[in-house]
Design a protein around this motif. Structure first.
Motif, PDB file in Angstrom:
ATOM      1  N   UNK A  23       0.850  -1.184   0.000  1.00  0.00           N
ATOM      2  CA  UNK A  23       0.000   0.000   0.000  1.00  0.00           C
ATOM      3  C   UNK A  23       0.888   1.237   0.000  1.00  0.00           C
ATOM      4  N   UNK A  24       0.733   2.039  -1.041  1.00  0.00           N
ATOM      5  CA  UNK A  24       1.560   3.226  -1.204  1.00  0.00           C
ATOM      6  C   UNK A  24       0.935   4.400  -0.454  1.00  0.00           C
ATOM      7  N   UNK A  25       1.708   4.976   0.456  1.00  0.00           N
ATOM      8  CA  UNK A  25       1.174   6.096   1.241  1.00  0.00           C
ATOM      9  C   UNK A  25       0.882   7.315   0.378  1.00  0.00           C
ATOM     10  N   UNK A  26       1.530   7.390  -0.805  1.00  0.00           N
ATOM     11  CA  UNK A  26       1.300   8.527  -1.705  1.00  0.00           C
ATOM     12  C   UNK A  26      -0.025   8.385  -2.461  1.00  0.00           C
ATOM     13  N   UNK A  27      -0.561   7.156  -2.456  1.00  0.00           N
ATOM     14  CA  UNK A  27      -1.828   6.896  -3.135  1.00  0.00           C
ATOM     15  C   UNK A  27      -2.985   7.218  -2.184  1.00  0.00           C
ATOM     16  N   UNK A  28      -3.143   8.504  -1.941  1.00  0.00           N
ATOM     17  CA  UNK A  28      -4.103   8.986  -0.962  1.00  0.00           C
ATOM     18  C   UNK A  28      -5.538   8.556  -1.291  1.00  0.00           C
ATOM     19  N   UNK A  29      -5.861   8.532  -2.577  1.00  0.00           N
ATOM     20  CA  UNK A  29      -7.217   8.169  -2.993  1.00  0.00           C
ATOM     21  C   UNK A  29      -7.581   6.743  -2.567  1.00  0.00           C
ATOM     22  N   UNK A  30      -6.572   5.889  -2.478  1.00  0.00           N
ATOM     23  CA  UNK A  30      -6.815   4.492  -2.094  1.00  0.00           C
ATOM     24  C   UNK A  30      -6.937   4.317  -0.588  1.00  0.00           C
ATOM     25  N   UNK A  31      -6.170   5.098   0.149  1.00  0.00           N
ATOM     26  CA  UNK A  31      -6.166   4.898   1.598  1.00  0.00           C
ATOM     27  C   UNK A  31      -7.145   5.805   2.342  1.00  0.00           C
ATOM     28  N   UNK A  32      -7.553   6.878   1.679  1.00  0.00           N
ATOM     29  CA  UNK A  32      -8.488   7.794   2.325  1.00  0.00           C
ATOM     30  C   UNK A  32      -9.824   7.141   2.728  1.00  0.00           C
ATOM     31  N   UNK A  33     -10.388   6.265   1.898  1.00  0.00           N
ATOM     32  CA  UNK A  33     -11.656   5.622   2.300  1.00  0.00           C
ATOM     33  C   UNK A  33     -11.547   4.789   3.579  1.00  0.00           C
ATOM     34  N   UNK A  34     -10.325   4.499   4.016  1.00  0.00           N
ATOM     35  CA  UNK A  34     -10.148   3.695   5.215  1.00  0.00           C
ATOM     36  C   UNK A  34      -9.954   4.545   6.459  1.00  0.00           C
ATOM     37  N   UNK A  35     -10.185   5.845   6.302  1.00  0.00           N
ATOM     38  CA  UNK A  35     -10.214   6.730   7.455  1.00  0.00           C
ATOM     39  C   UNK A  35     -11.642   7.248   7.602  1.00  0.00           C
ATOM     40  N   UNK A  36     -12.056   7.510   8.825  1.00  0.00           N
ATOM     41  CA  UNK A  36     -13.418   7.995   9.039  1.00  0.00           C
ATOM     42  C   UNK A  36     -13.485   9.519   8.931  1.00  0.00           C
ATOM     43  N   UNK A  37     -14.641  10.061   9.247  1.00  0.00           N
ATOM     44  CA  UNK A  37     -14.852  11.502   9.089  1.00  0.00           C
ATOM     45  C   UNK A  37     -13.967  12.331  10.014  1.00  0.00           C
ATOM     46  N   UNK A  38     -13.414  11.679  11.037  1.00  0.00           N
ATOM     47  CA  UNK A  38     -12.506  12.383  11.939  1.00  0.00           C
ATOM     48  C   UNK A  38     -11.046  12.093  11.603  1.00  0.00           C
ATOM     49  N   UNK A  39     -10.841  11.542  10.396  1.00  0.00           N
ATOM     50  CA  UNK A  39      -9.489  11.218   9.904  1.00  0.00           C
ATOM     51  C   UNK A  39      -8.817  10.125  10.718  1.00  0.00           C
ATOM     52  N   UNK A  40      -9.620   9.336  11.397  1.00  0.00           N
ATOM     53  CA  UNK A  40      -9.064   8.231  12.167  1.00  0.00           C
ATOM     54  C   UNK A  40      -9.013   6.971  11.308  1.00  0.00           C
ATOM     55  N   UNK A  41      -8.048   6.133  11.574  1.00  0.00           N
ATOM     56  CA  UNK A  41      -7.940   4.869  10.845  1.00  0.00           C
ATOM     57  C   UNK A  41      -9.079   3.959  11.291  1.00  0.00           C
ATOM     58  N   UNK A  42      -9.826   3.439  10.323  1.00  0.00           N
ATOM     59  CA  UNK A  42     -10.959   2.585  10.664  1.00  0.00           C
ATOM     60  C   UNK A  42     -10.487   1.196  11.072  1.00  0.00           C
ATOM     61  N   UNK A  43     -11.226   0.601  11.985  1.00  0.00           N
ATOM     62  CA  UNK A  43     -10.912  -0.754  12.450  1.00  0.00           C
ATOM     63  C   UNK A  43     -11.125  -1.742  11.311  1.00  0.00           C
ATOM     64  N   UNK A  44     -10.266  -2.767  11.272  1.00  0.00           N
ATOM     65  CA  UNK A  44     -10.358  -3.744  10.181  1.00  0.00           C
ATOM     66  C   UNK A  44     -11.691  -4.471  10.169  1.00  0.00           C
TER      67      UNK A  44
END
Ligand SMILES: [Zn+2]
Length: 75
Positions: A23-44
């Motif tokens: 998972x590329x940290x620069x690929x924000x579009x891919x990883x952004x959906x896995x954060x919630x509205x408070x920018x927290x990392x969502x639980x698996x």
């Protein structure tokens, strides 16, 4: 006794399904959906991400935050 889970029981890990190994940290579009509205990392459990990818995802999100690509938790 089995616990009932209402969150998409048939859903598979997004990264396994799409055959994404790293998972590329620069690929924000891919990883952004896995954060919630408070920018927290969502639980698996909510995203159905497997433990292996969840670890990589967490690392990618933290890196993206450090590089100011993703916001830190505010407030
Ligand atoms: Zn996976």
């Amino acid at each position: 006794m089995l616990k009932k889970d209402n969150s998409n029981p048939t859903k598979q890990c997004h990264f396994c399904v799409n055959n994404i190994k790293d998972i590329d940290y620069k690929d924000v579009e891919s990883i952004k959906p896995f954060t919630d509205s408070h920018a927290r990392i969502m639980k698996h459990r909510r995203t159905a991400t497997c433990t292996r990818h969840q670890r990589k995802l967490t690392l990618a999100i933290k890196r993206a935050r450090f590089m100011s690509l993703l916001p830190f938790i505010s407030g």
